[in-house]
Design a protein around this motif. Sequence first.
Motif, PDB file in Angstrom:
ATOM      1  N   TRP A  23      -7.003  -3.152  13.501  1.00 22.24           N
ATOM      2  CA  TRP A  23      -7.736  -3.136  12.229  1.00 22.24           C
ATOM      3  C   TRP A  23      -7.261  -1.970  11.372  1.00 22.24           C
ATOM      4  N   ASN A  27      -4.725  -6.109  10.714  1.00 25.02           N
ATOM      5  CA  ASN A  27      -5.925  -6.774  10.207  1.00 25.02           C
ATOM      6  C   ASN A  27      -6.559  -5.968   9.087  1.00 25.02           C
ATOM      7  N   THR A  28      -7.139  -6.673   8.125  1.00 23.45           N
ATOM      8  CA  THR A  28      -7.825  -6.035   7.004  1.00 23.45           C
ATOM      9  C   THR A  28      -9.238  -5.618   7.413  1.00 23.45           C
ATOM     10  N   ALA A  30     -11.971  -6.710   5.995  1.00 27.52           N
ATOM     11  CA  ALA A  30     -12.785  -7.931   6.037  1.00 27.52           C
ATOM     12  C   ALA A  30     -12.587  -8.674   7.352  1.00 27.52           C
ATOM     13  N   GLU A  31     -11.357  -8.718   7.842  1.00 27.05           N
ATOM     14  CA  GLU A  31     -11.085  -9.406   9.113  1.00 27.05           C
ATOM     15  C   GLU A  31     -11.711  -8.648  10.278  1.00 27.05           C
ATOM     16  N   HIS A  33     -14.443  -6.861  10.105  1.00 29.08           N
ATOM     17  CA  HIS A  33     -15.881  -7.165  10.018  1.00 29.08           C
ATOM     18  C   HIS A  33     -16.182  -8.563  10.568  1.00 29.08           C
ATOM     19  N   GLU A  34     -15.311  -9.513  10.252  1.00 31.99           N
ATOM     20  CA  GLU A  34     -15.513 -10.878  10.743  1.00 31.99           C
ATOM     21  C   GLU A  34     -15.423 -10.916  12.271  1.00 31.99           C
ATOM     22  N   GLN A  35     -14.485 -10.179  12.844  1.00 23.38           N
ATOM     23  CA  GLN A  35     -14.354 -10.139  14.302  1.00 23.38           C
ATOM     24  C   GLN A  35     -15.603  -9.535  14.944  1.00 23.38           C
ATOM     25  N   TYR A  38     -18.522 -12.026  14.833  1.00 19.50           N
ATOM     26  CA  TYR A  38     -18.357 -13.110  15.810  1.00 19.50           C
ATOM     27  C   TYR A  38     -18.615 -12.597  17.229  1.00 19.50           C
ATOM     28  N   THR A 309      -5.652 -10.707  16.574  1.00 22.43           N
ATOM     29  CA  THR A 309      -5.383 -10.585  15.140  1.00 22.43           C
ATOM     30  C   THR A 309      -5.874 -11.808  14.372  1.00 22.43           C
ATOM     31  N   SER A 310      -6.228 -12.873  15.078  1.00 25.00           N
ATOM     32  CA  SER A 310      -6.767 -14.065  14.415  1.00 25.00           C
ATOM     33  C   SER A 310      -8.084 -14.456  15.078  1.00 25.00           C
ATOM     34  N   MET A 311      -8.902 -15.200  14.349  1.00 24.58           N
ATOM     35  CA  MET A 311     -10.178 -15.626  14.900  1.00 24.58           C
ATOM     36  C   MET A 311      -9.985 -16.608  16.053  1.00 24.58           C
TER      37      MET A 311
END
Length: 345
Positions: A23, A27-28, A30-31, A33-35, A38, A309-311
């Motif tokens: 991060w 990763n940004t 926002a990404e 935070h999304e991780q 989840y 790095t990805s959802m």
Amino acid sequence: MKYTLLPHTDIKVSKICLGTMTWGQQNTEAEGHEQMDYAIDKGVNFFDTAELYPVPARAETQGETERIIGTWFKKRGNRDKVILASKIAGPAAITKHIRTNGFKKEAIEEAVNESLKRLQTDYIDLYQLHWPERNTNFFGSRGYKHDPDERWEENFKEILECLDGFIKAGKIRHVGLSNENPYGTMKYLEESRKSRLPRMITIQNPYNLLNRLFEVGNAEVSMRENIGLLAYSPLGFGTLSGKYLNGNMPEGSRIKLFPNYNRYSQPNGVRATEKYAELATKNGMSLTHLALAFVNQQPFLTSNIIGATSMSQLQENIESINVELTKEVMAAIEAIHNEIPNPGP
């Protein structure tokens, strides 16, 4: 989710720990935070970070990962739902932009206070020494080679006394090690007993199908002294996801972006990965689930630090907690390991 206790505490942590070192680089905000959203939704309550992150270490991005976690805490108002671990960087060429005085009292004081500011919290649950000050256990290195010119002088007691001050001040709750070996681990435990100082309760070291060196010495210390392993690189920089097989080099992958992160991609590592991939396919599971479930089932494990790095990667990694390897699969893993032992240092 499955849970364990941080050794010698009543703190319940998820057996899957959310790693954060991408991060702010791969990763940004926002990404990130999304991780975290989840992971919390899936029962993951244990996050691991470091003042050094993101990696690779650079002055321009140093501390960005902690800052991203801090903005998430402020936005969500849920600091109490997370068991948070962070680390002070040890002395090394890659950390000269942070500081050069190792684990001196002034260094620890600066590191703790700066981390707390970035994280926007009053306390860190588990504070770890990222690697030893001693000339040992270098990244990508096998074994110990004595350096007769080493300037390090034994300071286990001084470090524990300093950390004790931050525990008494309420800024950290517990302490742990990282990238340590049996000598260092036992010296800290001996000093804590002798001087009635805080006990190191965890050790964060690499552990995966391609690097089981933790089993040589450290695993016995872990079991007999109840110092839990926080396993990092359980997929060997993504190698054990199988994404680099057959010469593939996906865009945006760590080794594509940072070619020097190739310690698990040498010929024997590739050969072993191919065999583990065949075993996974034969048993109706992904290589990722085989690799992570193997780590999850170790008796010395406290928590398995996954990173994504990805959802889609994050979802698959967390789902590994529901995969149980049979005795037959574990035996097959041992057969491959005996044929190609520890190809990734």
